[in-house]
Design an enzyme around this catalytic site. Structure first.
Site, PDB file in Angstrom:
ATOM      1  N   GLU A 325      47.286  91.373  71.336  1.00  0.00           N
ATOM      2  CA  GLU A 325      47.514  91.358  72.789  1.00  0.00           C
ATOM      3  C   GLU A 325      48.573  92.373  73.196  1.00  0.00           C
ATOM      4  OE1 GLU A 325      45.328  90.036  74.411  1.00  0.00           O
ATOM      5  OE2 GLU A 325      44.492  88.661  72.941  1.00  0.00           O
ATOM      6  N   HIS A 415      34.214  93.180  72.617  1.00  0.00           N
ATOM      7  CA  HIS A 415      34.778  92.761  71.331  1.00  0.00           C
ATOM      8  C   HIS A 415      33.890  93.220  70.174  1.00  0.00           C
ATOM      9  CE1 HIS A 415      36.631  90.079  74.299  1.00  0.00           C
ATOM     10  NE2 HIS A 415      37.700  90.195  73.539  1.00  0.00           N
TER      11      HIS A 415
END
Length: 802
Positions: A325, A415
């Site tokens: 992140e 992803h």
């Protein structure tokens, strides 16, 4: 960095009060300090600015364009990355950005230009902003806020006029901060992108007992600006001491221990291994939140947020997830941001970047198998959905993601689209058949790839990101990581060849114009003697151009020059030389050329590196009129820390676009007095009053040498001041004129313990005592006291002859 009590989260960049003082009756003799080695960022900025001025066609510059330098990022081994954006007819250009890479001495090594054509588009909209807002809001199922639509030019073809609206809210039960671009002629949505990126003695859950860097009673990191951890309200957790967490997988304070520990290690890895200063590249980071009620974690452009696994037994705060992140934050704060690209291709590369930074952090920490050992799996410790890792970097197809690049990647979920670049990174770091115990990795072209080690692979990946532009793609990443390998490891072809082999192994082929993997780094220097001169309209001036080979072998150089403003022209005899040789530049001033100061940017276009130099020409020296002027809209040779004696640690002098700020009705930093650029101490507006202000002592900046004619001369410039009541007389700003025989103080004012409203004012000074001399203008600002906020602004400097 010093903060005023109760300022809160106001976004400020505060000005220092300055006022005219009476000059001394005579100039005080002064022995100039010995010149010091200049700041490489300043050298890089000046060199890149000159290249932009000298090669407008290379940057697809249109007559209505204004190029704005946004910052310089320092990298490993002296490399500097100078980022630019542009406006068109006063509107921001989405996709008009580019990056110039220089070496430590200012030689331009390469450029990364996003735009493919010169813009030529009408800026008159056919639909209204209200219609654009309605169309944009319809793209989000539950709207919380929406910005006012902003007219923008998309750098597609010759340009497309659009409205950009940022819509925040919820989409499919997930948070969103969606940028929507609506065609200002047809009213149709032409592009969107989301700022929210998701992944799917202190006691931690994943690392045992660790030693965190926190404040005494708050989960705030005093050593890493911006880093803190707390719950969903954004406030840091507090306690009676600095012992945090119970070690439980369901305890949120423990989740913060894990999150802070991981981001602190990632911060250290970025600095130690990759040469990056903090998460954002300029010494800052972002808050972390835990307790998200979701099987998820995400980055939303302002903070990271972490939920839990599907079983509810663990928080999603393992090293690779936290590193992932915050890796998005790195991707966002490198040039080109996180928006744009072809379909989901850039989004997939953003997800891959998160995986790579998480993996780099695991390897930097190198924990034993009892905790979170280094590997190339993502999320295996969290067991997010009960099936182990969520991505596999050495063989993405093991989890259903593509190993190889293909034309379907731009339409692949982001992803999954991380697969090809993740696979490339593993092959570059470890190879296809590692001998160190790591898994074998299949290649898409049945080749064998030899790895160069994860640290070198990370440095090359970071070097590529430092050249990133809006339309980022695997093909562009191949070109720029090849450039990064060549420039980070000069004299060695091993790293460059490995980069190429790894890209080819994931089906990203060689690109047009891609550099070859030579083993020699050639460089040269350029000088002009003299560096300034004068001529009447219809006359000429000459200067000797000298070059010297400073690295590797001699190279061929082509000489040319451009003038700003236009008028004078330059020819070279000879126009092509080999480094080590010299040439004569003849500047011709056409009849009817207006009196004034002209800056000629001389471009030495070398085979492997470009160099530039500036020649200042005064036209009509014997006549009344302009002798020198600078509105700071482009780089003109001002040097930060010219004597090498500055002590300021932040908010140093720079040419930039000052962001207006205020505090409780007190106007502080102002927009430029004219145009968009000014000379300021910290142009940006931060998240609080102590961000981007001058800190730690003195910062100075000095003009180039200015040749003054005889006669009556006058210096004039604009300046603004502002400060809050935490200033003191220890803080000051001074402006001096420095000549061969001494200096005179033009401006001298200290701070005071009272709020001062900012306002542009004009200062004038009689320079006649320096007639016939070469002078420089020296500007100094200081934050020498405690608890003070200081910053100065200078604009529109001119010298005229009566």
């Amino acid at each position: 960095m010093r903060h005023q009590t109760a300022i809160g989260a106001a976004a400020l960049s505060v000005g220092l009060a300055v006022a005219m003082s009476s000059p001394a009756s005579g100039a005080t003799p002064r022995t100039p300090a010995a010149p010091a080695k200049p700041d490489p960022r300043t050298v890089a900025a000046a060199s890149a600015d000159r290249l932009v001025a000298a090669k407008p066609a290379a940057f697809k510059k249109a007559p209505k364009d204004k190029i704005v330098r946004r910052g310089v990022t320092s990298g490993l081994r002296g490399l500097q990355y100078v980022a630019y954006e542009r406006t068109y007819d006063g509107l921001p250009v989405y996709g008009g950005d580019f990056v110039v890479t220089t070496n430590a001495s200012g030689g331009v090594l390469s450029t990364s230009v996003d735009q493919t054509r010169t813009l030529d588009v009408s800026t008159k909209a056919s639909i209204g902003a209200a219609q654009a807002a309605e169309t944009s809001r319809a793209r989000v199922s539950k709207v919380e806020t929406a910005s006012t639509p902003r007219l923008t030019v998309l750098a597609e073809g010759s340009g497309r006029l659009v409205y950009e609206t940022v819509v925040s809210g919820t989409q499919k039960k997930a948070p969103t901060k969606l940028h929507v671009f609506v065609d200002a002629r047809t009213g149709k949505v032409v592009k969107t992108y989301d700022e929210v990126r998701d992944a799917a003695d202190d006691r931690s859950y994943y690392h045992g007992t660790v030693d965190l860097s926190t404040a005494a009673t708050s989960m705030t990191d005093p050593q890493r600006s911006g880093i803190r951890c707390g719950g969903q309200n954004g406030s840091a957790y507090t306690g009676t001491d600095s012992a945090w967490g119970s070690g439980s997988g369901t305890d949120l304070e423990t989740a913060c221990v894990d999150a802070l520990y991981a981001v602190q290690k990632e911060w250290d890895m970025l600095g130690s291994w990759l040469g990056r200063n903090g998460i954002n590249g300029s010494g800052g980071g972002f808050p972390l939140r835990v307790g998200l009620s979701d099987v998820n974690a995400y980055w939303n452009g302002s903070y990271t947020n972490f939920g839990h696994n599907q079983a509810g037994t663990k928080q999603a705060t393992s090293v690779d997830v936290v590193g992932h992140e915050n890796g998005h934050a790195v991707f966002t704060t490198t040039p080109g941001g996180d928006s744009g690209g072809n379909g989901n291709e850039k989004g997939g590369m953003n997800e891959s970047a998160g995986d790579i930074f998480g993996t780099l952090t695991e390897h930097y920490m190198n924990e034993p198998s009892t905790y979170d050992p280094p590997d190339y799996l993502v999320g295996e410790e969290v067991d997010l959905v009960g099936q182990g890792p969520i991505r596999n970097m050495y063989n993405p197809s093991a989890l259903g993601d593509p190993n190889c690049y293909s034309s379907s990647i731009p339409s692949t979920e982001v992803h999954a689209a991380a697969g090809p670049q993740n696979h490339w990174f593993y092959l570059l770091a470890e190879g296809s058949n590692p001998s160190n115990g790591n898994p074998t990795s299949p290649t898409c072209n049945s080749s064998t790839v030899t790895g160069i080690g994860i640290q070198k692979a990370g440095q090359i990946f970071m070097g590529g990101l430092n050249r990133k532009v809006t339309s980022w793609s695997h093909a562009r990443a191949r070109v720029e990581t090849v450039n990064a390998a060549l420039q980070l490891f000069p004299g060695s072809a091993t790293e460059c060849n490995a980069v190429k082999a790894a890209w080819s192994a994931v089906n990203v082929p060689a690109q047009s114009g891609e550099a070859s993997c030579g083993t020699q780094q050639n460089d040269f220097s350029i000088t002009l003697s003299p560096g300034s001169g004068s001529a009447q309209a219809g006359g000429t001036a000459t200067s000797a151009v000298g070059t010297q080979t400073t690295g590797g072998s001699a190279q061929q150089i082509s000489l040319s020059a451009t003038s700003s403003p236009s008028g004078p022209t330059a020819t070279f005899s000879p126009s092509t030389i080999t480094s080590g040789q010299s040439s004569t530049m003849t500047v011709t001033v056409p009849a009817g050329t207006a009196d004034g100061t002209y800056r000629l940017t001389v471009l030495a276009d070398g085979a492997s590196v470009d160099r530039t130099a500036t020649y200042t020409l005064t036209v009509g020296q014997g006549q009344p009129g302009s002798v020198y002027s600078d509105d700071f809209e482009s780089g003109t040779g001002w040097t930060t820390n010219p004597n090498g004696s500055d002590t300021a640690t932040a908010g140093r002098w720079e040419r930039g676009t000052p962001q207006p700020t205020s505090y409780s009705g007190t106007n502080l930093q102002l927009a430029a007095a004219g145009g968009s650029g000014a000379l300021v101490t910290g142009a940006a507006a931060g998240t609080d009053a102590g961000t981007y202000d001058l800190d730690g002592g003195v910062s100075s900046v000095q003009s180039p040498a200015i040749s003054l004619p005889s006669g009556t001369l006058s210096l004039k410039f604009s300046w603004n001041l502002a400060y809050l009541n935490n200033s003191s007389t220890d803080d000051y700003l001074r402006v001096r004129v420095v000549g061969a025989n001494g200096s005179s103080t033009v401006l001298n004012q200290s701070g005071a313990a009272a709020n001062k409203v900012g306002a542009w004012q004009t200062a004038t000074y009689d320079l006649s005592a320096y007639a016939g001399q070469s002078v420089r203008i020296l500007v100094e600002a200081a934050d020498n006291g405690t608890g003070s906020l200081v910053e100065a602004g200078i604009d529109n400097v001119s010298i005229t002859k009566a």
